[in-house]
Design a protein around this motif. Structure first.
Motif, PDB file in Angstrom:
ATOM      1  N   SER A   1       0.653  -1.337   0.126  1.00  0.00           N
ATOM      2  CA  SER A   1      -0.016   0.039   0.095  1.00  0.00           C
ATOM      3  C   SER A   1       0.716   1.275  -0.204  1.00  0.00           C
ATOM      4  N   TYR A   2       1.724   1.247   0.629  1.00  0.00           N
ATOM      5  CA  TYR A   2       3.016   2.334   0.943  1.00  0.00           C
ATOM      6  C   TYR A   2       3.571   2.455  -0.301  1.00  0.00           C
ATOM      7  N   LYS A   3       4.103   1.476  -1.154  1.00  0.00           N
ATOM      8  CA  LYS A   3       5.031   1.364  -2.354  1.00  0.00           C
ATOM      9  C   LYS A   3       4.350   1.725  -3.456  1.00  0.00           C
ATOM     10  N   SER A   4       3.274   1.437  -3.891  1.00  0.00           N
ATOM     11  CA  SER A   4       2.267   1.284  -4.949  1.00  0.00           C
ATOM     12  C   SER A   4       1.869   2.915  -5.255  1.00  0.00           C
ATOM     13  N   LYS A   5       1.497   2.730  -6.624  1.00  0.00           N
ATOM     14  CA  LYS A   5       1.232   3.997  -7.151  1.00  0.00           C
ATOM     15  C   LYS A   5      -0.393   4.041  -7.816  1.00  0.00           C
ATOM     16  N   ASN A   6      -1.204   5.074  -8.080  1.00  0.00           N
ATOM     17  CA  ASN A   6      -2.446   4.868  -8.628  1.00  0.00           C
ATOM     18  C   ASN A   6      -2.573   4.706 -10.083  1.00  0.00           C
ATOM     19  N   TYR A   7      -1.489   5.022 -10.662  1.00  0.00           N
ATOM     20  CA  TYR A   7      -1.345   5.037 -12.269  1.00  0.00           C
ATOM     21  C   TYR A   7      -0.726   3.862 -12.769  1.00  0.00           C
ATOM     22  N   GLU A   8      -0.050   2.877 -11.955  1.00  0.00           N
ATOM     23  CA  GLU A   8       0.630   1.965 -12.582  1.00  0.00           C
ATOM     24  C   GLU A   8       0.815   0.735 -11.514  1.00  0.00           C
ATOM     25  N   PRO A   9       0.919  -0.534 -12.138  1.00  0.00           N
ATOM     26  CA  PRO A   9       1.045  -1.550 -11.058  1.00  0.00           C
ATOM     27  C   PRO A   9       2.216  -1.637 -10.481  1.00  0.00           C
ATOM     28  N   LEU A  10       2.447  -2.204  -9.335  1.00  0.00           N
ATOM     29  CA  LEU A  10       3.574  -2.414  -8.750  1.00  0.00           C
ATOM     30  C   LEU A  10       4.368  -3.912  -8.920  1.00  0.00           C
ATOM     31  N   VAL A  11       5.630  -3.937  -9.372  1.00  0.00           N
ATOM     32  CA  VAL A  11       6.127  -5.142  -9.649  1.00  0.00           C
ATOM     33  C   VAL A  11       7.405  -5.325  -8.852  1.00  0.00           C
ATOM     34  N   PHE A  12       7.374  -6.437  -8.302  1.00  0.00           N
ATOM     35  CA  PHE A  12       8.627  -6.543  -6.942  1.00  0.00           C
ATOM     36  C   PHE A  12       8.887  -7.914  -7.173  1.00  0.00           C
ATOM     37  N   THR A  13      10.124  -8.183  -6.496  1.00  0.00           N
ATOM     38  CA  THR A  13      10.391  -9.567  -6.363  1.00  0.00           C
ATOM     39  C   THR A  13      10.317 -10.127  -4.835  1.00  0.00           C
ATOM     40  N   VAL A  14      10.645 -11.530  -4.524  1.00  0.00           N
ATOM     41  CA  VAL A  14      10.627 -11.778  -3.054  1.00  0.00           C
ATOM     42  C   VAL A  14      11.747 -11.076  -2.231  1.00  0.00           C
ATOM     43  N   ASP A  15      12.905 -10.819  -2.859  1.00  0.00           N
ATOM     44  CA  ASP A  15      13.797 -10.367  -1.905  1.00  0.00           C
ATOM     45  C   ASP A  15      13.448  -8.771  -1.731  1.00  0.00           C
ATOM     46  N   GLU A  16      12.922  -8.165  -2.681  1.00  0.00           N
ATOM     47  CA  GLU A  16      12.495  -6.537  -2.330  1.00  0.00           C
ATOM     48  C   GLU A  16      11.434  -6.844  -1.091  1.00  0.00           C
TER      49      GLU A  16
ATOM     50  N   GLY B   1      11.801  -4.898   2.296  1.00  0.00           N
ATOM     51  CA  GLY B   1      10.651  -3.970   2.597  1.00  0.00           C
ATOM     52  C   GLY B   1      10.354  -4.079   3.937  1.00  0.00           C
ATOM     53  N   LEU B   2      10.219  -5.466   4.209  1.00  0.00           N
ATOM     54  CA  LEU B   2       9.679  -5.949   5.769  1.00  0.00           C
ATOM     55  C   LEU B   2      10.444  -6.122   6.698  1.00  0.00           C
ATOM     56  N   ASN B   3      11.804  -5.094   6.414  1.00  0.00           N
ATOM     57  CA  ASN B   3      12.700  -4.941   7.446  1.00  0.00           C
ATOM     58  C   ASN B   3      13.397  -6.520   7.725  1.00  0.00           C
ATOM     59  N   TYR B   4      13.549  -7.299   7.017  1.00  0.00           N
ATOM     60  CA  TYR B   4      13.792  -8.541   7.404  1.00  0.00           C
ATOM     61  C   TYR B   4      13.330  -9.267   8.340  1.00  0.00           C
ATOM     62  N   LYS B   5      12.252  -8.917   8.772  1.00  0.00           N
ATOM     63  CA  LYS B   5      11.303  -9.328   9.814  1.00  0.00           C
ATOM     64  C   LYS B   5      10.990 -10.935   9.675  1.00  0.00           C
TER      65      LYS B   5
ATOM     66  N   LEU C   1      11.552 -14.702   7.208  1.00  0.00           N
ATOM     67  CA  LEU C   1      12.620 -15.259   6.165  1.00  0.00           C
ATOM     68  C   LEU C   1      12.181 -15.249   5.178  1.00  0.00           C
ATOM     69  N   VAL C   2      13.012 -15.639   4.369  1.00  0.00           N
ATOM     70  CA  VAL C   2      12.870 -15.504   2.770  1.00  0.00           C
ATOM     71  C   VAL C   2      11.446 -16.483   2.322  1.00  0.00           C
ATOM     72  N   LYS C   3      11.579 -17.586   2.959  1.00  0.00           N
ATOM     73  CA  LYS C   3      10.708 -18.606   2.500  1.00  0.00           C
ATOM     74  C   LYS C   3       9.384 -18.275   3.017  1.00  0.00           C
ATOM     75  N   ASP C   4       9.252 -17.677   4.229  1.00  0.00           N
ATOM     76  CA  ASP C   4       7.979 -17.464   4.659  1.00  0.00           C
ATOM     77  C   ASP C   4       7.251 -16.422   4.004  1.00  0.00           C
ATOM     78  N   VAL C   5       8.094 -15.445   3.539  1.00  0.00           N
ATOM     79  CA  VAL C   5       7.484 -14.078   2.574  1.00  0.00           C
ATOM     80  C   VAL C   5       7.085 -14.931   1.372  1.00  0.00           C
ATOM     81  N   GLU C   6       7.829 -15.672   0.660  1.00  0.00           N
ATOM     82  CA  GLU C   6       7.438 -16.440  -0.665  1.00  0.00           C
ATOM     83  C   GLU C   6       6.477 -17.193  -0.453  1.00  0.00           C
TER      84      GLU C   6
END
Length: 681
Positions: A340-355, A359-363, A365-370
């Protein structure tokens, strides 16, 4: 109606009128055998002729709706032919409407219509009517515009016919038109969603943080066709595939807009005039409900403000009531906040698992986010798969998940339009772990309690009381006990709120009128029937004594009744329109031929009808005032918006009533609410 259209269309010259036929009013009186009653005047003869027109044309062959369809049919044929076809018949029927407005019903007799032509011709002669005077044609500006779409489609080779006032696109032509749209979207691929969002961004309001996609109907006569952004958006989602370099994608997309705009214009779903939707009757209200639902599906897009969806999800899914489910939902809420913070109203947000992990401040594990992202993601070929034909709304599934997985990355379509998928996914997780409808209902009520508390609004909730047998008899109900979801008291008002989670089903959204009324009945009408019982108890006894020993006393105060839905019902939630629904249906009974489905609707309609026929309600509204003025229909996101401007009960009442007397006609409560708050600032 067919017989009337047949004789109106079969011989054009029958309906030609000569406005120079009579020399003066004496000549007219002699021609029609009129004996003067008072002094000989033009006005007296005109009144005689007008009454003869009405009495001759009156009959039981055509309903008022049928007559309007006759008008529409002739107008569409006239304007779509370049003002050539049905010229005299169109002028004749238009002048009938111009001179006498409407009748309750009309004759279907050819002889009667021919006689009316003679009376009308004489009347207009005395009125010095000029052939070039087309003042009546302003009634048909809407048909003029729709006719332009007929002409456009015909020129493109898509065959349209006009049948009993309806525009019919032949099956072959419709298939070819939809194929033309599909071809262009397939060629555009993922570009289409970027182009769609870029186009609707101009309708984004920075203050409201929403798109205002429902234009305000005009008070002038310069109409324009709306663009079906909802349809284009949903077809875009069905075409997120990668494509090679596309030459001039903007030009291709403009062709999609043009084709779809004219295609939907002939479906006649748009409300053109600000005042054309304010006087529905029992015989027009059901089609009006469906028309507004369909307009929302094709021209608008379901949306929830980012702040609102976060409040709703946190308010529901952090409840201690779901602790026994043993499911951890925090990671999903954190992902919602981050996108919600990162996205814009005029285009989609595209991101990777690592990003996302970063973005979640490494709170996490990678596998849990994925895992969380994959659970909440479509594959490219799953979202709105093969959606193209408008009424196949069951193919639209984008609201079930917030993300799309594309080439190892994740796409979040939009922070306002795509966020419902978070609610859907969290609800699914809870159900998988044993949550039932009862539990979801409780955490929904807890959400509303949290919203009131946060805003300083004091309330009573989940209060039960017994209904004496004689009261049950007066209201013709079987219940021995009722429960109030929420009661808010102010110095001069008691506000009763009943919450329902029911939303519009795919069947209702795709054009099934019966399903639409069932959905509306099980949400709005059900909640109002409950609030009506509470109001009756207050009016009858001056108080309600609850099982826990607490008491609510009327003390001369007004009562407001609010039906609250968890999510929006969109255009049909408009206050003025809802009052028309109640006024049109309160004494009606739905008889579709489907006994079981009819029972679902009539159960709540009957309860409301029985409330309003009691002596208490009859005396309360005997002064001719709107008996439904205190009946409201809101959604939780609308409540959140009101409560953001509230710090106590009195302010809540003020915000609740902001839009009561004001409407722009666009049937977008958020737009009306913002407009009136700025006006009163």
């Amino acid at each position: 109606m067919e017989s009337v259209l047949e004789f109106l269309e079969s011989n054009e010259n029958n309906w030609s009128m000569n406005f120079d036929r009579y020399d003066n009013f004496i000549h007219v009186a002699e021609s029609f055998g009129y004996d003067f009653k008072t002094q000989k005047t033009t006005h007296e003869v005109q009144e005689f002729l007008k009454n003869k027109i009405k009495s001759t044309l009156y009959g039981d062959g055509l309903s008022q709706i049928d007559f309007e369809k006759v008008q529409d049919h002739l107008a569409l044929r006239y304007f779509s032919s370049g003002e050539v076809e049905c010229k005299h018949a169109f002028t004749f029927v238009g002048l009938i409407r111009y001179v006498i407005n409407r009748l309750e019903s009309y004759s279907a007799s050819l002889d009667a219509w021919v006689l009316v032509r003679d009376y009308l011709e004489a009347y207009l002669c005395l009125s010095n009517y000029n052939h070039d005077n087309k003042s009546y044609s302003s009634l048909y500006n809407e048909k003029k515009l729709i006719s332009k779409s007929i002409v456009f489609l015909n020129k493109k080779g898509f065959k349209t016919t006009i049948e009993s006032g309806n525009i019919v696109l032949s099956e072959g032509s419709e298939n070819r038109l939809l194929s033309a749209i599909s071809y262009r979207f397939k060629k555009l691929g993922y570009h289409s969603i970027y182009l769609t969002l870029n186009c609707i961004a101009r309708h984004y309001d920075n203050d409201a943080k929403r798109y205002f996609l429902r234009p305000e109907p005009s008070i002038s006569l310069n109409y324009s066709a709306d663009i079906p952004w909802g349809y284009l958006f949903n077809v875009s989602l069905a075409n997120l595939h990668n494509v090679k370099k596309v030459k001039r994608p903007d030009k291709i997309f403009l062709e999609c807009i043009e084709l779809s705009k004219h295609y939907f214009c002939i479906k006649n779903l748009q409300t053109f005039n600000k005042f054309s939707d304010t006087n529905h009757r029992h015989d027009t209200i059901l089609s009006a409900i469906q028309k507004h639902i369909l307009y929302d599906q094709y021209f608008s897009i379901d949306q929830v403000k980012s702040d609102h969806i976060i409040e709703m999800i946190e308010g529901m899914f952090t409840s201690s009531l779901i602790n026994p489910l043993n499911v951890n939902l925090i990671i999903y809420m954190d992902l919602l906040k981050w996108v919600s913070y990162k996205s814009k109203n005029y285009e989609p947000l595209v991101f990777t698992v690592d990003e996302a992990v970063q973005g979640l401040n490494y709170k996490y594990l990678v596998k849990d986010v994925e895992e969380a992202l994959i659970f909440m993601s479509f594959e490219t070929d799953e979202i709105n798969a093969s959606y193209l034909r408008p009424n196949e709304i069951y193919k639209r599934n984008y609201f079930e998940k917030p993300f799309v997985k594309i080439d190892g990355k994740f796409l979040y379509v939009n922070p306002i339009i795509g966020n419902y998928g978070f609610y859907s996914c969290l609800l699914e997780l809870c159900k998988r772990n044993g949550a039932d409808g009862n539990l979801i209902g409780k955490i929904s009520e807890e959400l509303v309690e949290k919203l009131f508390t946060r805003s300083g609004v004091k309330f009573h909730s989940n209060k039960e009381y017994k209904i004496p047998k004689f009261v049950s008899k007066e209201l013709c109900i079987q219940s021995q006990k009722r429960e109030c979801d929420f009661i808010i008291e102010t110095d001069d008002t008691i506000i009763i709120v009943e919450l329902k989670r029911k939303t519009l089903t795919s069947d209702a959204r795709s054009g099934d009128t019966l399903k639409s009324i069932i959905d509306l009945s099980q949400s709005f009408l059900h909640a109002l029937a409950q609030t009506g019982c509470h109001q009756y108890m207050l009016r009858r006894n001056g108080k309600i004594e609850f099982d826990d020993g607490s008491i609510i006393e009327l003390s001369g105060r007004a009562v407001e009744r609010v039906a609250l839905s968890l999510f929006g019902f969109f255009g049909i939630q408009d206050g003025s329109f809802i009052h028309q629904v109640l006024g049109s249906l309160i004494n009606a009974k739905i008889d579709s031929g489907n006994v079981e489905e009819d029972k679902k609707i009539n159960k709540h309609l009957t309860e409301l009808h029985n409330q309003y026929r009691t002596d208490i309600f009859s005396s309360l509204y005997c002064d001719g005032s709107n008996p439904f003025f205190n009946c409201r229909f809101f959604s939780v996101p609308q409540f959140i918006e009101m409560l953001s401007n509230t710090t106590n009960n009195e302010q809540f009442k003020l915000e609740l009533n902001r839009t009561r007397h004001v409407s722009t006609g666009c049937k977008d409560w958020f737009k009306d609410y913002q407009f009136i708050r700025k006006l009163q600032a």
